[in-house]
Scaffold this motif. Structure first.
Motif, PDB file in Angstrom:
ATOM      1  N   ALA A 343      23.811  72.340  25.720  1.00 42.45           N
ATOM      2  CA  ALA A 343      22.618  73.200  25.821  1.00 42.45           C
ATOM      3  C   ALA A 343      22.637  73.978  27.136  1.00 42.45           C
ATOM      4  O   ALA A 343      22.346  75.176  27.167  1.00 42.45           O
ATOM      5  N   ASN A 344      23.041  73.302  28.210  1.00 40.05           N
ATOM      6  CA  ASN A 344      23.158  73.988  29.504  1.00 40.05           C
ATOM      7  C   ASN A 344      24.189  75.112  29.412  1.00 40.05           C
ATOM      8  O   ASN A 344      23.948  76.241  29.859  1.00 40.05           O
ATOM      9  N   LEU A 345      25.327  74.811  28.802  1.00 38.94           N
ATOM     10  CA  LEU A 345      26.405  75.817  28.728  1.00 38.94           C
ATOM     11  C   LEU A 345      26.015  76.972  27.803  1.00 38.94           C
ATOM     12  O   LEU A 345      26.307  78.137  28.090  1.00 38.94           O
ATOM     13  N   SER A 346      25.351  76.664  26.695  1.00 38.05           N
ATOM     14  CA  SER A 346      24.958  77.721  25.753  1.00 38.05           C
ATOM     15  C   SER A 346      23.967  78.673  26.398  1.00 38.05           C
ATOM     16  O   SER A 346      24.042  79.882  26.194  1.00 38.05           O
ATOM     17  N   GLU A 347      23.057  78.120  27.187  1.00 37.28           N
ATOM     18  CA  GLU A 347      22.065  78.997  27.823  1.00 37.28           C
ATOM     19  C   GLU A 347      22.720  79.880  28.882  1.00 37.28           C
ATOM     20  O   GLU A 347      22.299  81.005  29.140  1.00 37.28           O
ATOM     21  N   ASN A 348      23.808  79.337  29.499  1.00 33.41           N
ATOM     22  CA  ASN A 348      24.639  80.147  30.386  1.00 33.41           C
ATOM     23  C   ASN A 348      23.880  80.721  31.586  1.00 33.41           C
ATOM     24  O   ASN A 348      24.115  81.857  31.980  1.00 33.41           O
ATOM     25  N   LYS A 349      22.939  79.947  32.128  1.00 28.19           N
ATOM     26  CA  LYS A 349      22.167  80.458  33.277  1.00 28.19           C
ATOM     27  C   LYS A 349      22.440  79.644  34.539  1.00 28.19           C
ATOM     28  O   LYS A 349      22.823  80.182  35.562  1.00 28.19           O
ATOM     29  N   ILE A 350      22.222  78.326  34.439  1.00 28.10           N
ATOM     30  CA  ILE A 350      22.394  77.459  35.612  1.00 28.10           C
ATOM     31  C   ILE A 350      23.841  76.998  35.600  1.00 28.10           C
ATOM     32  O   ILE A 350      24.211  76.071  34.885  1.00 28.10           O
ATOM     33  N   LYS A 351      24.675  77.681  36.394  1.00 22.28           N
ATOM     34  CA  LYS A 351      26.109  77.352  36.358  1.00 22.28           C
ATOM     35  C   LYS A 351      26.723  77.538  37.739  1.00 22.28           C
ATOM     36  O   LYS A 351      26.286  78.390  38.517  1.00 22.28           O
ATOM     37  N   THR A 352      27.747  76.751  37.995  1.00 23.93           N
ATOM     38  CA  THR A 352      28.413  76.782  39.292  1.00 23.93           C
ATOM     39  C   THR A 352      29.382  77.982  39.357  1.00 23.93           C
ATOM     40  O   THR A 352      29.707  78.581  38.317  1.00 23.93           O
ATOM     41  N   PRO A 353      29.857  78.323  40.566  1.00 22.82           N
ATOM     42  CA  PRO A 353      30.690  79.531  40.726  1.00 22.82           C
ATOM     43  C   PRO A 353      31.967  79.572  39.885  1.00 22.82           C
ATOM     44  O   PRO A 353      32.422  80.650  39.507  1.00 22.82           O
ATOM     45  N   ASP A 354      32.570  78.410  39.564  1.00 24.03           N
ATOM     46  CA  ASP A 354      33.785  78.436  38.737  1.00 24.03           C
ATOM     47  C   ASP A 354      33.510  79.048  37.372  1.00 24.03           C
ATOM     48  O   ASP A 354      34.426  79.541  36.703  1.00 24.03           O
ATOM     49  N   LEU A 355      32.231  79.061  36.955  1.00 25.34           N
ATOM     50  CA  LEU A 355      31.869  79.657  35.657  1.00 25.34           C
ATOM     51  C   LEU A 355      31.189  81.014  35.863  1.00 25.34           C
ATOM     52  O   LEU A 355      30.572  81.552  34.939  1.00 25.34           O
ATOM     53  N   GLY A 356      31.261  81.529  37.091  1.00 28.47           N
ATOM     54  CA  GLY A 356      30.677  82.844  37.371  1.00 28.47           C
ATOM     55  C   GLY A 356      29.210  82.781  37.779  1.00 28.47           C
ATOM     56  O   GLY A 356      28.548  83.805  37.868  1.00 28.47           O
ATOM     57  N   GLY A 357      28.690  81.595  38.047  1.00 28.84           N
ATOM     58  CA  GLY A 357      27.287  81.474  38.448  1.00 28.84           C
ATOM     59  C   GLY A 357      27.137  81.285  39.942  1.00 28.84           C
ATOM     60  O   GLY A 357      28.113  81.390  40.694  1.00 28.84           O
TER      61      GLY A 357
END
Ligand code: GGG
Length: 372
Positions: A343-357
């Motif tokens: 659910a965290n990944l699908s929302e794609n908002k709260i993410k660390t820099p390795d994922l572009g966040g």
């Protein structure tokens, strides 16, 4: 998702206290292992699980301070007191350091954890569809670390390493791979969402066209285990792939692979490579599994370049925590964790820099816990 291949205990309605060894190791291991701890502490009470934790030492940093990379106490506490464990990362130096030997390689052997199970799965709608498990033999191959260096008559050096493949270890890992394939199929058949694989398959990876004895034994033994148990395994498609073309095909058409079984070194390399297919090594979990113990371990290393910045991706460790619970026999609690991560990944908002966040490790942990 991979669930309860080997249940060491069964789900019960009574509150159960599980003791978990926490071995952060080096570098960002110290930042991600607290993620696993927080996840377990915050599991909904409906799972009837309670956790006690014991902090245990291992690592290259420890070796530099004390001269020991894997204290006997760590192994004793794991063996005598713990129900499961989480290991972070270790940064063994690339050149030989007198008296030092990789603690994670030693720990896997001392605990009899003969399989390293590495699921690599994309989240629906994000990136390429991938849903495979790499089952890596964990105790032998070149990782027996029997190496020597000597000088030839002309004074130049030669280094040699033993690549050991045994029928016993290969039989165990092959059985584990086929069992995982059947288990995954049974989960797929009970899941309503669209699935990538219609039929279970196991791909045996080897280089027996060159290493006809060592990899030849690995390949032959995997086939023998399949043939001998054909009544149980008849629904599994048996495939073989030479490791170099395996790399090519894994990147060209990752969606065709279900379970991949490999000797130690190829399994190590393939699983880090496979992580690139799902966006980050920071997402890929593993479990070191034996007949009665499991240690969850993120596939990533100690990442000294980002150590101390609070930005390491905790998801590989969180998924490894779920994987550990699966192998301990708590598939429902594990599924809750996997779903919260997805659910965290699908929302794609709260993410660390390795994922572009630009979120911190702690923000990702809290966002996942919020979804329980
Ligand atoms: N968590 C996996 C990990 O630490 N990977 C780095 C690695 O392969 N380490 C082996 C070692 O340093 O002995």
């Amino acid at each position: 998702m991979l669930r309860s291949i080997r249940s060491f205990s069964s789900t019960s309605k009574m509150l159960k206290t599980l003791k978990i060894g926490l071995i952060p190791g080096d570098g960002i291991g110290k930042e991600v292992i607290p993620a696993g701890k927080q996840i377990l502490e915050n599991l909904p009470s409906s799972y009837n699980l309670d956790f006690e934790f014991v902090n245990l030492d291992a690592g290259f940093e420890l070796f530099k301070k004390t001269g020991t990379a894997l204290p006997d106490k760590t192994v004793e506490v794991l063996k005598n007191e713990c129900d499961g464990a989480l290991f972070g990362a270790v940064s063994s130096p690339s050149s030989k350091v007198e008296g030092y030997s990789s603690p994670i390689v030693a720990l896997r052997k001392k605990m009899g954890l003969y399989a390293n199970v590495r699921p690599v799965k994309s989240v629906e709608g994000i990136g390429r569809p991938v849903d495979m498990v790499i089952v890596r033999e964990n105790t032998e191959d070149l990782y027996v670390k029997e190496e020597k260096t000597y000088k030839k008559e002309d004074g130049t050096k030669v280094a040699e390493a033993i690549k050991r493949i045994s029928e016993t270890a290969t039989t165990k890992i092959a059985k584990m791979a086929y069992e995982i394939a059947l288990q995954r199929q049974s989960i797929r058949e009970n899941t309503k969402t669209k699935q990538l694989h219609l039929k279970p398959s196991v791909t045996v990876t080897h280089k027996s066209n060159v290493l006809s004895q060592s990899d030849g034994l690995f390949r032959e033994t995997c086939k023998k285990v399949y043939d001998v148990n054909i009544n149980d395994y008849q629904n599994i498609e048996y495939k073989e792939q030479i490791v170099d073309s395996m790399v090519y095909r894994m990147f060209r058409e990752p969606e065709i692979f279900d379970v991949v079984v490999a000797p130690n070194l190829y399994g190590d390399i393939l699983s880090d490579g496979a992580a690139a297919l799902v966006g980050s090594l920071g997402l890929v979990p593993s479990a070191n599994v034996g007949d009665n113990f499991a240690i969850g371990e993120p596939c990533h290393g100690s990442a000294p370049d980002i150590e101390g910045k609070g930005i390491s991706n905790p998801i590989a460790t969180i998924r490894s925590t779920a994987l550990m619970l699966e192998f301990m026999g708590y598939p429902e609690a594990a599924a809750k964790i996997y779903d919260a991560v997805d659910a965290n990944l699908s929302e794609n908002k709260i993410k660390t820099p390795d994922l572009g966040g630009n979120s911190s490790t702690q923000e990702v942990i809290e966002d996942i816990i919020k979804r329980f």
